[in-house]
Design a protein around this motif. Sequence first.
Motif, PDB file in Angstrom:
ATOM      1  N   MET A  21       3.463   5.486 -12.822  1.00  0.00           N
ATOM      2  CA  MET A  21       2.707   6.004 -13.960  1.00  0.00           C
ATOM      3  C   MET A  21       2.354   4.501 -14.797  1.00  0.00           C
ATOM      4  O   MET A  21       1.054   4.698 -15.293  1.00  0.00           O
ATOM      5  CB  MET A  21       3.581   6.840 -14.818  1.00  0.00           C
ATOM      6  CG  MET A  21       3.977   7.914 -14.437  1.00  0.00           C
ATOM      7  SD  MET A  21       5.077   9.274 -15.358  1.00  0.00           S
ATOM      8  CE  MET A  21       6.436   8.508 -15.545  1.00  0.00           C
ATOM      9  N   LYS A  22       2.974   3.742 -14.731  1.00  0.00           N
ATOM     10  CA  LYS A  22       2.462   2.347 -15.494  1.00  0.00           C
ATOM     11  C   LYS A  22       1.508   1.764 -14.682  1.00  0.00           C
ATOM     12  O   LYS A  22       0.493   1.347 -15.341  1.00  0.00           O
ATOM     13  CB  LYS A  22       3.793   1.482 -15.407  1.00  0.00           C
ATOM     14  CG  LYS A  22       3.414   0.015 -16.323  1.00  0.00           C
ATOM     15  CD  LYS A  22       4.473  -0.856 -16.331  1.00  0.00           C
ATOM     16  CE  LYS A  22       4.207  -2.064 -17.188  1.00  0.00           C
ATOM     17  NZ  LYS A  22       5.086  -3.118 -17.025  1.00  0.00           N
ATOM     18  N   MET A  23       1.335   1.885 -13.344  1.00  0.00           N
ATOM     19  CA  MET A  23       0.364   1.431 -12.366  1.00  0.00           C
ATOM     20  C   MET A  23      -0.934   2.139 -12.994  1.00  0.00           C
ATOM     21  O   MET A  23      -2.126   1.453 -13.018  1.00  0.00           O
ATOM     22  CB  MET A  23       0.581   1.683 -11.157  1.00  0.00           C
ATOM     23  CG  MET A  23       1.560   0.599 -10.445  1.00  0.00           C
ATOM     24  SD  MET A  23       2.066   1.028  -8.914  1.00  0.00           S
ATOM     25  CE  MET A  23       0.544   0.328  -8.046  1.00  0.00           C
ATOM     26  N   ILE A  24      -0.808   3.674 -12.904  1.00  0.00           N
ATOM     27  CA  ILE A  24      -2.122   4.113 -13.338  1.00  0.00           C
ATOM     28  C   ILE A  24      -2.649   3.822 -14.706  1.00  0.00           C
ATOM     29  O   ILE A  24      -3.683   3.752 -15.042  1.00  0.00           O
ATOM     30  CB  ILE A  24      -1.693   5.883 -13.590  1.00  0.00           C
ATOM     31  CG1 ILE A  24      -1.584   6.277 -11.888  1.00  0.00           C
ATOM     32  CG2 ILE A  24      -2.726   6.611 -14.024  1.00  0.00           C
ATOM     33  CD1 ILE A  24      -0.942   7.566 -11.812  1.00  0.00           C
ATOM     34  N   TYR A  29      -5.199  -0.646  -8.484  1.00  0.00           N
ATOM     35  CA  TYR A  29      -5.898  -0.149  -7.425  1.00  0.00           C
ATOM     36  C   TYR A  29      -5.441   1.103  -6.842  1.00  0.00           C
ATOM     37  O   TYR A  29      -4.364   1.100  -6.674  1.00  0.00           O
ATOM     38  CB  TYR A  29      -6.011  -1.415  -6.247  1.00  0.00           C
ATOM     39  CG  TYR A  29      -6.777  -1.085  -5.211  1.00  0.00           C
ATOM     40  CD1 TYR A  29      -8.209  -1.007  -5.112  1.00  0.00           C
ATOM     41  CD2 TYR A  29      -6.145  -1.234  -3.828  1.00  0.00           C
ATOM     42  CE1 TYR A  29      -9.040  -0.850  -4.190  1.00  0.00           C
ATOM     43  CE2 TYR A  29      -7.126  -0.870  -2.617  1.00  0.00           C
ATOM     44  CZ  TYR A  29      -8.468  -0.716  -2.975  1.00  0.00           C
ATOM     45  OH  TYR A  29      -9.064  -0.639  -1.950  1.00  0.00           O
ATOM     46  N   CYS A  30      -6.339   2.059  -6.386  1.00  0.00           N
ATOM     47  CA  CYS A  30      -5.935   3.324  -6.054  1.00  0.00           C
ATOM     48  C   CYS A  30      -5.056   3.278  -5.038  1.00  0.00           C
ATOM     49  O   CYS A  30      -4.158   4.226  -4.825  1.00  0.00           O
ATOM     50  CB  CYS A  30      -7.096   4.069  -5.639  1.00  0.00           C
ATOM     51  SG  CYS A  30      -8.224   4.513  -7.203  1.00  0.00           S
ATOM     52  N   ILE A  31      -5.425   2.495  -3.912  1.00  0.00           N
ATOM     53  CA  ILE A  31      -4.709   2.575  -2.733  1.00  0.00           C
ATOM     54  C   ILE A  31      -3.010   2.233  -3.101  1.00  0.00           C
ATOM     55  O   ILE A  31      -2.142   2.479  -2.392  1.00  0.00           O
ATOM     56  CB  ILE A  31      -5.204   1.663  -1.644  1.00  0.00           C
ATOM     57  CG1 ILE A  31      -6.621   2.487  -1.079  1.00  0.00           C
ATOM     58  CG2 ILE A  31      -4.188   1.390  -0.495  1.00  0.00           C
ATOM     59  CD1 ILE A  31      -6.509   3.846  -0.655  1.00  0.00           C
ATOM     60  N   ASP A  32      -2.842   1.003  -3.953  1.00  0.00           N
ATOM     61  CA  ASP A  32      -1.527   0.711  -4.241  1.00  0.00           C
ATOM     62  C   ASP A  32      -0.858   1.882  -4.766  1.00  0.00           C
ATOM     63  O   ASP A  32       0.376   1.857  -4.564  1.00  0.00           O
ATOM     64  CB  ASP A  32      -1.588  -0.521  -5.120  1.00  0.00           C
ATOM     65  CG  ASP A  32      -2.217  -1.749  -4.564  1.00  0.00           C
ATOM     66  OD1 ASP A  32      -2.170  -1.795  -2.990  1.00  0.00           O
ATOM     67  OD2 ASP A  32      -2.849  -2.498  -5.101  1.00  0.00           O
ATOM     68  N   ILE A  33      -1.599   2.381  -5.737  1.00  0.00           N
ATOM     69  CA  ILE A  33      -0.893   3.629  -6.510  1.00  0.00           C
ATOM     70  C   ILE A  33      -0.493   4.682  -5.522  1.00  0.00           C
ATOM     71  O   ILE A  33       0.639   5.358  -5.629  1.00  0.00           O
ATOM     72  CB  ILE A  33      -1.916   4.323  -7.498  1.00  0.00           C
ATOM     73  CG1 ILE A  33      -2.108   3.111  -8.685  1.00  0.00           C
ATOM     74  CG2 ILE A  33      -1.410   5.636  -8.190  1.00  0.00           C
ATOM     75  CD1 ILE A  33      -3.229   3.474  -9.665  1.00  0.00           C
ATOM     76  N   SER A  34      -1.350   4.922  -4.480  1.00  0.00           N
ATOM     77  CA  SER A  34      -1.086   6.137  -3.485  1.00  0.00           C
ATOM     78  C   SER A  34       0.202   5.630  -2.725  1.00  0.00           C
ATOM     79  O   SER A  34       1.200   6.467  -2.520  1.00  0.00           O
ATOM     80  CB  SER A  34      -2.160   6.024  -2.489  1.00  0.00           C
ATOM     81  OG  SER A  34      -2.079   7.193  -1.534  1.00  0.00           O
ATOM     82  N   GLN A  36       2.633   3.925  -3.480  1.00  0.00           N
ATOM     83  CA  GLN A  36       3.793   3.906  -4.397  1.00  0.00           C
ATOM     84  C   GLN A  36       4.225   5.586  -4.568  1.00  0.00           C
ATOM     85  O   GLN A  36       5.584   5.787  -4.606  1.00  0.00           O
ATOM     86  CB  GLN A  36       3.698   3.416  -5.744  1.00  0.00           C
ATOM     87  CG  GLN A  36       3.535   1.774  -5.506  1.00  0.00           C
ATOM     88  CD  GLN A  36       4.695   1.114  -4.600  1.00  0.00           C
ATOM     89  OE1 GLN A  36       5.874   1.280  -5.048  1.00  0.00           O
ATOM     90  NE2 GLN A  36       4.291   0.399  -3.872  1.00  0.00           N
ATOM     91  N   ILE A  37       3.193   6.455  -4.753  1.00  0.00           N
ATOM     92  CA  ILE A  37       3.460   7.747  -4.674  1.00  0.00           C
ATOM     93  C   ILE A  37       4.127   8.167  -3.541  1.00  0.00           C
ATOM     94  O   ILE A  37       5.204   8.728  -3.644  1.00  0.00           O
ATOM     95  CB  ILE A  37       2.193   8.456  -4.971  1.00  0.00           C
ATOM     96  CG1 ILE A  37       1.543   8.124  -6.510  1.00  0.00           C
ATOM     97  CG2 ILE A  37       2.309   9.974  -4.946  1.00  0.00           C
ATOM     98  CD1 ILE A  37       0.194   8.761  -6.917  1.00  0.00           C
ATOM     99  N   LEU A  38       3.663   7.755  -2.445  1.00  0.00           N
ATOM    100  CA  LEU A  38       4.301   8.174  -1.021  1.00  0.00           C
ATOM    101  C   LEU A  38       5.574   7.748  -1.008  1.00  0.00           C
ATOM    102  O   LEU A  38       6.637   8.319  -0.416  1.00  0.00           O
ATOM    103  CB  LEU A  38       3.478   7.524   0.163  1.00  0.00           C
ATOM    104  CG  LEU A  38       2.032   8.246   0.230  1.00  0.00           C
ATOM    105  CD1 LEU A  38       1.184   7.571   1.237  1.00  0.00           C
ATOM    106  CD2 LEU A  38       2.084   9.845   0.468  1.00  0.00           C
ATOM    107  N   ALA A  39       6.107   6.392  -1.478  1.00  0.00           N
ATOM    108  CA  ALA A  39       7.252   5.940  -1.455  1.00  0.00           C
ATOM    109  C   ALA A  39       8.345   6.741  -2.433  1.00  0.00           C
ATOM    110  O   ALA A  39       9.134   7.062  -2.099  1.00  0.00           O
ATOM    111  CB  ALA A  39       7.371   4.617  -2.030  1.00  0.00           C
ATOM    112  N   THR A  40       7.590   7.258  -3.372  1.00  0.00           N
ATOM    113  CA  THR A  40       8.617   8.048  -4.530  1.00  0.00           C
ATOM    114  C   THR A  40       8.754   9.560  -3.836  1.00  0.00           C
ATOM    115  O   THR A  40       9.905   9.970  -3.688  1.00  0.00           O
ATOM    116  CB  THR A  40       7.780   8.235  -5.797  1.00  0.00           C
ATOM    117  OG1 THR A  40       7.472   7.296  -6.274  1.00  0.00           O
ATOM    118  CG2 THR A  40       8.388   9.260  -6.582  1.00  0.00           C
TER     119      THR A  40
END
Length: 90
Positions: A21-24, A29-34, A36-40
């Motif tokens: 959420m902080k990254m957002i 960068y979208c791919i970095d966020i994605s 991290q979402i997948l890691a979650t």
Amino acid sequence: MKHKNALKTLKNARGQLEAVMKMIEEGRYCIDISKQILATISLLKKANVEVLNSHLETCVKSAVSSNNPEEVDVKIKELEEVIKYLNKIV
């Protein structure tokens, strides 16, 4: 505590989610966020496996030991429902 490992994993997932959420909020960068979402999601799946394994080792074993066929049938039906649900989301 029966679900100690699952709780630890869920707390890690919570920390990971807060970081996402902080990254957002920071406009990362979208791919970095994605990623991290997948890691979650992976942590949440791991916690679920830990809970289900605990269920097998405690609740299901107890039902089998009780020699009560109805109780065993209930535990089997519960697991069948979870398996059906898991197959829907994959």
